[in-house]
Design a protein around this motif. Structure first.
Motif, mmCIF file in Angstrom:
data_model
loop_
_atom_site.group_PDB
_atom_site.id
_atom_site.type_symbol
_atom_site.label_atom_id
_atom_site.label_comp_id
_atom_site.label_asym_id
_atom_site.label_seq_id
_atom_site.Cartn_x
_atom_site.Cartn_y
_atom_site.Cartn_z
ATOM 1 N N MET A 23 0.847 -1.171 0.000
ATOM 2 C CA MET A 23 0.000 0.000 0.000
ATOM 3 C C MET A 23 0.900 1.244 0.000
ATOM 4 S SD MET A 23 -3.120 1.268 2.452
ATOM 5 C CE MET A 23 -2.507 0.833 4.031
ATOM 6 N N SER A 24 0.520 2.240 -0.771
ATOM 7 C CA SER A 24 1.258 3.496 -0.824
ATOM 8 C C SER A 24 0.893 4.363 0.375
ATOM 9 C CB SER A 24 0.925 4.255 -2.098
ATOM 10 O OG SER A 24 1.342 3.536 -3.222
ATOM 11 N N GLU A 25 1.864 5.100 0.845
ATOM 12 C CA GLU A 25 1.625 6.049 1.919
ATOM 13 C C GLU A 25 2.053 7.426 1.444
ATOM 14 O OE1 GLU A 25 2.925 5.098 5.832
ATOM 15 O OE2 GLU A 25 2.556 2.966 5.539
ATOM 16 N N PHE A 26 1.291 8.418 1.857
ATOM 17 C CA PHE A 26 1.565 9.795 1.489
ATOM 18 C C PHE A 26 1.700 10.615 2.762
ATOM 19 C CE2 PHE A 26 -0.858 7.878 -1.924
ATOM 20 C CZ PHE A 26 -0.115 8.216 -3.038
ATOM 21 N N SER A 27 2.535 11.625 2.715
ATOM 22 C CA SER A 27 2.689 12.488 3.884
ATOM 23 C C SER A 27 1.444 13.366 4.037
ATOM 24 C CB SER A 27 3.931 13.367 3.748
ATOM 25 O OG SER A 27 3.727 14.372 2.773
ATOM 26 N N VAL A 28 1.218 13.794 5.254
ATOM 27 C CA VAL A 28 0.090 14.685 5.535
ATOM 28 C C VAL A 28 0.220 15.949 4.694
ATOM 29 C CG1 VAL A 28 -0.960 16.124 7.332
ATOM 30 C CG2 VAL A 28 -0.340 13.757 7.830
ATOM 31 N N ASP A 29 1.418 16.495 4.621
ATOM 32 C CA ASP A 29 1.624 17.721 3.841
ATOM 33 C C ASP A 29 1.316 17.516 2.362
ATOM 34 O OD1 ASP A 29 2.329 19.227 6.064
ATOM 35 O OD2 ASP A 29 4.472 18.902 5.786
ATOM 36 N N SER A 30 1.723 16.378 1.802
ATOM 37 C CA SER A 30 1.465 16.152 0.374
ATOM 38 C C SER A 30 -0.035 15.973 0.122
ATOM 39 C CB SER A 30 2.260 14.962 -0.155
ATOM 40 O OG SER A 30 1.817 13.752 0.404
ATOM 41 N N LEU A 31 -0.743 15.359 1.051
ATOM 42 C CA LEU A 31 -2.197 15.212 0.890
ATOM 43 C C LEU A 31 -2.888 16.567 0.964
ATOM 44 C CD1 LEU A 31 -2.776 12.008 3.017
ATOM 45 C CD2 LEU A 31 -2.910 12.210 0.526
ATOM 46 N N ARG A 32 -2.456 17.405 1.897
ATOM 47 C CA ARG A 32 -3.043 18.755 2.001
ATOM 48 C C ARG A 32 -2.755 19.564 0.748
ATOM 49 N NH1 ARG A 32 -1.286 19.479 8.028
ATOM 50 N NH2 ARG A 32 -3.086 18.556 9.042
ATOM 51 N N GLU A 33 -1.521 19.475 0.256
ATOM 52 C CA GLU A 33 -1.154 20.214 -0.958
ATOM 53 C C GLU A 33 -1.974 19.745 -2.156
ATOM 54 O OE1 GLU A 33 3.083 19.885 -1.439
ATOM 55 O OE2 GLU A 33 3.451 20.808 0.508
ATOM 56 N N PHE A 34 -2.187 18.425 -2.266
ATOM 57 C CA PHE A 34 -2.980 17.886 -3.354
ATOM 58 C C PHE A 34 -4.415 18.395 -3.278
ATOM 59 C CE2 PHE A 34 -5.987 14.679 -4.857
ATOM 60 C CZ PHE A 34 -5.619 14.601 -6.183
ATOM 61 N N ALA A 35 -5.016 18.315 -2.100
ATOM 62 C CA ALA A 35 -6.399 18.766 -1.926
ATOM 63 C C ALA A 35 -6.514 20.261 -2.188
ATOM 64 C CB ALA A 35 -6.894 18.419 -0.529
ATOM 65 N N LEU A 36 -5.559 21.029 -1.680
ATOM 66 C CA LEU A 36 -5.567 22.475 -1.901
ATOM 67 C C LEU A 36 -5.482 22.802 -3.385
ATOM 68 C CD1 LEU A 36 -5.381 25.417 -0.936
ATOM 69 C CD2 LEU A 36 -2.937 25.065 -0.623
ATOM 70 N N ALA A 37 -4.603 22.135 -4.097
ATOM 71 C CA ALA A 37 -4.448 22.385 -5.534
ATOM 72 C C ALA A 37 -5.717 22.024 -6.296
ATOM 73 C CB ALA A 37 -3.255 21.597 -6.075
ATOM 74 N N ALA A 38 -6.331 20.912 -5.942
ATOM 75 C CA ALA A 38 -7.560 20.492 -6.626
ATOM 76 C C ALA A 38 -8.683 21.482 -6.382
ATOM 77 C CB ALA A 38 -7.964 19.089 -6.160
ATOM 78 N N LEU A 39 -8.833 21.916 -5.144
ATOM 79 C CA LEU A 39 -9.899 22.871 -4.811
ATOM 80 C C LEU A 39 -9.651 24.218 -5.479
ATOM 81 C CD1 LEU A 39 -10.165 21.873 -1.072
ATOM 82 C CD2 LEU A 39 -12.016 21.640 -2.758
ATOM 83 N N ALA A 40 -8.419 24.704 -5.416
ATOM 84 C CA ALA A 40 -8.092 25.994 -6.037
ATOM 85 C C ALA A 40 -8.308 25.944 -7.547
ATOM 86 C CB ALA A 40 -6.656 26.386 -5.703
ATOM 87 N N ALA A 41 -7.950 24.838 -8.174
ATOM 88 C CA ALA A 41 -8.128 24.700 -9.620
ATOM 89 C C ALA A 41 -9.597 24.693 -10.010
ATOM 90 C CB ALA A 41 -7.455 23.420 -10.105
ATOM 91 N N SER A 42 -10.467 24.317 -9.079
ATOM 92 C CA SER A 42 -11.901 24.295 -9.393
ATOM 93 C C SER A 42 -12.584 25.617 -9.061
ATOM 94 C CB SER A 42 -12.594 23.142 -8.669
ATOM 95 O OG SER A 42 -12.678 23.401 -7.285
ATOM 96 N N GLY A 43 -11.800 26.598 -8.579
ATOM 97 C CA GLY A 43 -12.358 27.926 -8.355
ATOM 98 C C GLY A 43 -12.663 28.275 -6.911
ATOM 99 N N VAL A 44 -12.321 27.420 -5.986
ATOM 100 C CA VAL A 44 -12.541 27.727 -4.568
ATOM 101 C C VAL A 44 -11.499 28.767 -4.149
ATOM 102 C CG1 VAL A 44 -12.556 26.773 -2.229
ATOM 103 C CG2 VAL A 44 -13.465 25.429 -4.131
ATOM 104 N N PRO A 45 -11.919 29.845 -3.474
ATOM 105 C CA PRO A 45 -10.955 30.847 -3.015
ATOM 106 C C PRO A 45 -9.874 30.210 -2.138
ATOM 107 C CG PRO A 45 -13.194 31.665 -2.778
ATOM 108 C CD PRO A 45 -13.295 30.214 -3.157
#
Length: 72
Positions: A1-23
């Motif tokens: 199973m792959s593991e991701f750091s907390v920071d990388s998960l937050r960065e991924f979620a932030l990028a996805a939300l920002a790209a969809s137009g969320v302030p």
């Protein structure tokens, strides 16, 4: 199973939300909250919800305030 750091998960979620137009401030808080829910073992309120939130800006319900009403 792959593991991701907390920071990388937050960065991924932030990028996805920002790209969809969320302030940026809202995207950062949402990303933090989603990852925190996963860390606490509440997966139903974690990153599992990210696709729903990414689509939310198009559905106009992501920024409803006390005086706002959802659109048609």
């Amino acid at each position: 199973m792959s593991e991701f750091s907390v920071d990388s998960l937050r960065e991924f979620a932030l990028a996805a939300l920002a790209a969809s137009g969320v302030p940026e401030d809202d995207a950062a808080l949402t990303a933090y909250s989603l990852v925190q829910a996963d860390q606490r073992g509440i997966a139903s309120h974690g990153l599992l919800r990210l696709p729903l939130y990414v689509r939310a800006p198009r559905n106009r319900w992501h920024r409803l305030g006390a005086g706002d009403r959802p659109g048609p």
